[in-house]
Design an enzyme around this catalytic site. Structure first.
Site, PDB file in Angstrom:
ATOM      1  CB  CYS A 302      -1.089   0.216   1.271  1.00 22.67           C
ATOM      2  SG  CYS A 302      -1.921  -1.649   1.443  1.00 22.67           S
ATOM      3  CB  CYS A 427      -1.383   5.897  11.069  1.00 25.69           C
ATOM      4  SG  CYS A 427      -2.802   5.941   9.710  1.00 25.69           S
TER       5      CYS A 427
END
Length: 565
Positions: A302, A427
């Site tokens: 990604c 995150c």
């Protein structure tokens, strides 16, 4: 000219103590005698203390010339002056004492006022249901009183930290926590769901620090592109343009932190020439944990917007091959632009679904999976996360992450001479997206956790509420905005020790197997005889219906073929 060793005693100054007298200035006449004032001499070694000597050591004959009456008058005058000076000194001392007493009185008054304020603060009373309802009605029409809410949060926190002593009788801890959660939701603008999740993760004092840190933006950081320049040269060039900067830290050899700048950081000639990349400090850590080597084959599953991909390329010195993949074609435009600007020549950009990647290409030495997540670690960048996330969003992200991590592991070659590593990062600070996913991968594939190589960061959870994870999750790392001054991040590093896929057990959670066949990586790689192990009438009923359906499809196709011909 007449001085010699014999008269060296004249060079020594006379030892005298000055007796202070009001309004008398000591002046020397032309012949060296004292005109006004008096001097009291110390006793000399020969014991003669009756003589008065001047500064040059000569005896004064002034007293010999005075009459006894004059001597008595002078003595009386000096005594009266000494008495006046003593009285003035006493008056001055009394004035100083009175001033000090007044100051002490003011301090005591202030301390009593502060003590009263402390006593008022300590006497925190839990609001009743009627008061809460009134506040809800009031806040629906008017903005809330943030100062009042903040004071109540402080008082509530003090009670909860020493609950056995400061609590009110008849009230439980859950009631205090409910009021605290409601006040924090109003003060920091969070949803009740997200606050409940955060209260499970952080202790209460640390939770306040986390919420406060999310209200402040993180420092602007850049990464030097060592393919084109050195950090020292880049720093000097930016300083000449009016940029105030410092090295990011001892843990990074390429990062710089920007304090302020007179020019736009994203539009300088150095930026356009590809000398640096605007990148958060936490985004450097996964690549450092991956530790790519030269001439390796690496997959960035990604990759958008390309910051980590370009960092991998500069660590590999543009050797080997990097496959930069992303499922969003629109975001790949920024990846291509950044790779061209930064001078990356060993990258191939692809637009594929990461869950299908073992079919697309495999046999990589290392894989970096920066999985899509809820974004609870970057609330300072996206404040909308405070209110637009719920339980379904967290579980949906966790399910996708479990599919992607199995695909990433299957894409790595365990027999690689230099690699066989997978780095998983998000995150997010949610346990469901981090430790839960890593623990699931440990059960489903032949991998083990290894040290990330990062000297700082907090250890991952090995137990959370009623769940128990593998003890090796201590080697994972968590980063928080209130402790490390960077975005919230989670990093785990796997080492694959076998390409074989273990068969799933009955008691394991079927998170990936529940997916549809078209998007399920387990259906691609895992062996099919799993269904034979199912026992009971339910398994038989689930297996029997598809058979007649297949026969009907074949018969329909057979009927349609002659018509097409």
């Amino acid at each position: 000219s007449g001085f010699s060793d014999d008269n060296s005693k004249w060079l020594a100054p006379a030892k005298a103590k000055k007796i202070p007298s009001k309004g008398n200035n000591v002046e020397l006449s032309s012949d060296g005698e004292v005109e006004e004032g008096s001097w009291e001499m110390e006793e000399e070694e020969d014991g003669s203390s009756d003589e008065m000597v001047d500064d040059y050591g000569a005896s004064s004959s002034e007293e010999e010339e005075l009459l006894p009456i004059e001597k008595a008058a002078l003595k009386q005058k000096s005594d009266s002056e000494e008495e006046e000076e003593e009285e003035e000194e006493e008056e001055a001392e009394e004035a100083v004492e009175e001033a000090s007493r007044q100051k002490m009185g003011q301090k005591e008054e202030k301390s009593t006022d502060l003590q009263l304020n402390l006593d008022i603060d300590e006497q925190f009373k839990l609001p009743t249901n009627e008061q809460i309802e009134r506040e809800d009605i009031l806040f629906s029409s008017e903005p809330p009183d943030l100062h009042f809410i903040h004071q109540r949060i402080k008082g509530n926190m003090e009670v909860l930290q020493d609950f056995a002593v400061k609590r009110e009788e008849g009230h439980t801890r859950q009631e205090y926590l409910a009021v605290l959660r409601r006040d924090m939701a109003a003060y920091y603008s969070y949803s009740d769901f997200l606050l409940m999740k955060l209260m499970d993760i952080f202790p209460l004092p640390e939770l306040i620090n986390f919420l406060e840190a999310n209200e402040v933006p993180r420092p602007v950081t850049i990464r030097t592109n060592t393919l084109k320049t050195r950090r020292r040269d880049l720093a000097q060039a930016l300083i000449n343009r009016g940029v105030n900067l410092d090295p990011l830290g001892k843990w990074s050899k390429t990062g710089l932190v920007i304090y302020d700048s007179s020019v736009p950081i994203g539009a300088t000639p150095e930026y356009l020439a590809g000398h640096y990349m605007l990148q958060g400090a936490s985004s450097l850590l996964p690549v450092m944990a991956l530790a790519p080597q030269e001439n390796e084959r690496i997959l960035d599953m990604c990759c958008a917007p390309g910051g980590k991909t370009s960092y991998i390329a500069q660590l590999m010195k543009n050797t080997g091959m990097i496959l930069a993949n992303d499922s969003n074609a629109e975001r790949l435009r920024s990846v291509v632009g950044n790779l061209h600007r930064l001078g990356v020549t060993n990258a191939v950009v692809s637009n594929c679904d990461g869950r299908q990647f073992p079919k697309v290409l495999g046999g990589f030495d290392r894989v970096l999976l920066d999985a899509p997540c809820s974004g609870t670690g970057i609330i300072s960048k996206d404040p909308a996360v405070k209110t637009n996330k719920d339980e379904k969003d967290i579980l949906r992200c966790a399910h996708l992450q479990k599919e992607l991590i199995l695909s990433a592991i299957d894409s790595v070659n365990a027999a690689s001479e230099t690699g066989g590593y997978i780095v998983y990062c998000t995150c997010s600070v949610m346990v469901e997206e981090n430790e839960w996913v890593v623990d699931y991968a440990l059960k489903k594939r032949n991998v083990r956790l290894v040290a990330t190589g990062l000297d700082f960061g907090k250890e991952g959870f090995t137990r959370f509420k009623d769940r128990r994870f593998h003890p090796s999750l201590k080697s994972t790392r968590r980063f928080y905005p209130h402790t490390h001054n960077m975005d919230g991040f989670f990093i785990a590093k796997f080492k694959k020790f076998s390409n074989a896929i273990p068969q799933a057990q009955k008691d394991e959670e079927p998170a990936v197997e529940a997916a549809t066949p078209s998007t399920d990586p387990g259906a691609i790689t895992e062996p099919q005889p799993k269904k034979k192990k199912l026992e009971g009438s339910k398994a038989d009923k689930e297996q029997k219906p598809p058979q007649p359906a297949l026969k009907k499809r074949h018969s329909l196709q057979a009927q349609r073929r002659p018509l097409k011909a």
